[in-house]
Design a protein around this motif. Structure first.
Motif, PDB file in Angstrom:
ATOM      1  N   UNK A  62       3.429 -31.356  17.078  1.00 32.11           N
ATOM      2  CA  UNK A  62       2.783 -31.545  15.784  1.00 32.11           C
ATOM      3  C   UNK A  62       2.471 -30.183  15.185  1.00 32.11           C
ATOM      4  N   UNK A  63       2.643 -30.086  13.892  1.00 34.64           N
ATOM      5  CA  UNK A  63       2.255 -28.877  13.169  1.00 34.64           C
ATOM      6  C   UNK A  63       1.887 -29.279  11.749  1.00 34.64           C
ATOM      7  N   UNK A  64       1.011 -28.513  11.153  1.00 38.64           N
ATOM      8  CA  UNK A  64       0.690 -28.710   9.745  1.00 38.64           C
ATOM      9  C   UNK A  64       0.773 -27.364   9.046  1.00 38.64           C
ATOM     10  N   UNK A  65       0.991 -27.410   7.741  1.00 37.75           N
ATOM     11  CA  UNK A  65       1.194 -26.206   6.949  1.00 37.75           C
ATOM     12  C   UNK A  65       0.321 -26.241   5.708  1.00 37.75           C
ATOM     13  N   UNK A  66      -0.160 -25.081   5.323  1.00 35.62           N
ATOM     14  CA  UNK A  66      -0.981 -24.945   4.125  1.00 35.62           C
ATOM     15  C   UNK A  66      -0.067 -24.995   2.905  1.00 35.62           C
ATOM     16  N   UNK A  67      -0.244 -26.026   2.082  1.00 37.16           N
ATOM     17  CA  UNK A  67       0.551 -26.150   0.862  1.00 37.16           C
ATOM     18  C   UNK A  67      -0.310 -26.014  -0.394  1.00 37.16           C
ATOM     19  N   UNK A  68      -1.561 -25.659  -0.227  1.00 39.27           N
ATOM     20  CA  UNK A  68      -2.474 -25.377  -1.337  1.00 39.27           C
ATOM     21  C   UNK A  68      -2.368 -26.401  -2.461  1.00 39.27           C
ATOM     22  N   UNK A  69      -2.518 -27.661  -2.145  1.00 36.58           N
ATOM     23  CA  UNK A  69      -2.315 -28.692  -3.150  1.00 36.58           C
ATOM     24  C   UNK A  69      -3.531 -29.571  -3.335  1.00 36.58           C
ATOM     25  N   UNK A  70      -3.835 -29.840  -4.575  1.00 38.03           N
ATOM     26  CA  UNK A  70      -4.879 -30.819  -4.868  1.00 38.03           C
ATOM     27  C   UNK A  70      -4.245 -32.158  -5.228  1.00 38.03           C
ATOM     28  N   UNK A  71      -2.922 -32.178  -5.326  1.00 38.10           N
ATOM     29  CA  UNK A  71      -2.186 -33.395  -5.655  1.00 38.10           C
ATOM     30  C   UNK A  71      -1.101 -33.595  -4.612  1.00 38.10           C
ATOM     31  N   UNK A  72      -1.491 -34.037  -3.435  1.00 35.01           N
ATOM     32  CA  UNK A  72      -0.571 -34.100  -2.313  1.00 35.01           C
ATOM     33  C   UNK A  72       0.363 -35.282  -2.282  1.00 35.01           C
TER      34      UNK A  72
END
Length: 143
Positions: A48-58
């Motif tokens: 598992x991994x997650x990434x920062x996508x800097x989104x307020x509208x995911x």
């Protein structure tokens, strides 16, 4: 009464979209090294991994046939299995600069950078190692 006030619905908070991949390390490398997204959890060799996508509208919905026009596949016979069901949409500072940098890393694109006047953005499209559609965009200047 808003949908959030409806006593018959469960209140929910969006957390993420999880891509189910077959080659975890290859996908991890693509998102972290090729696209340059910062990993917030996980590393190669894990599950598992997650990434920062800097989104307020995911999460967004979009008509599939309009995406077919954007990536120039509207003439192909589409079937349920061939139809893209999602697109990962990432805003970048400059589409043309990003295109040049990723192309130098060997990324293959579905199209050249192009203005989508009606959308107010400049876009390019590519696929990740698991064949997920990715749209990179920046706002059109002066719009």
């Amino acid at each position: 009464m808003t949908s959030f006030d409806n006593p018959y619905t469960t209140k929910m908070k969006f957390d993420n979209i999880r891509l189910l991949v077959n080659d975890f390390d290859r996908s991890y490398s693509f998102y972290s090294e090729t696209l340059g997204l910062k990993a917030t959890w996980g590393k190669p060799g894990e599950n598992y991994a997650s990434f920062d996508v800097r989104s307020s509208s995911g999460l967004a919905l979009f008509r599939a046939e309009l995406m077919n026009v954007a990536i120039s596949t509207q003439e192909q016979t589409r079937t349920e299995t061939l139809q893209d069901k999602m697109a990962i949409v990432i805003e970048v500072d400059d589409v043309d600069d990003t295109y040049a940098k990723l192309k130098s890393k060997g990324v293959l694109f579905l199209n050249e950078p192009k203005d989508m006047q009606v959308w107010g953005i400049r876009v390019i499209h590519l696929r990740d190692p698991e064949n997920n559609l990715i749209e990179l965009f920046s706002g059109l200047k002066g719009v």
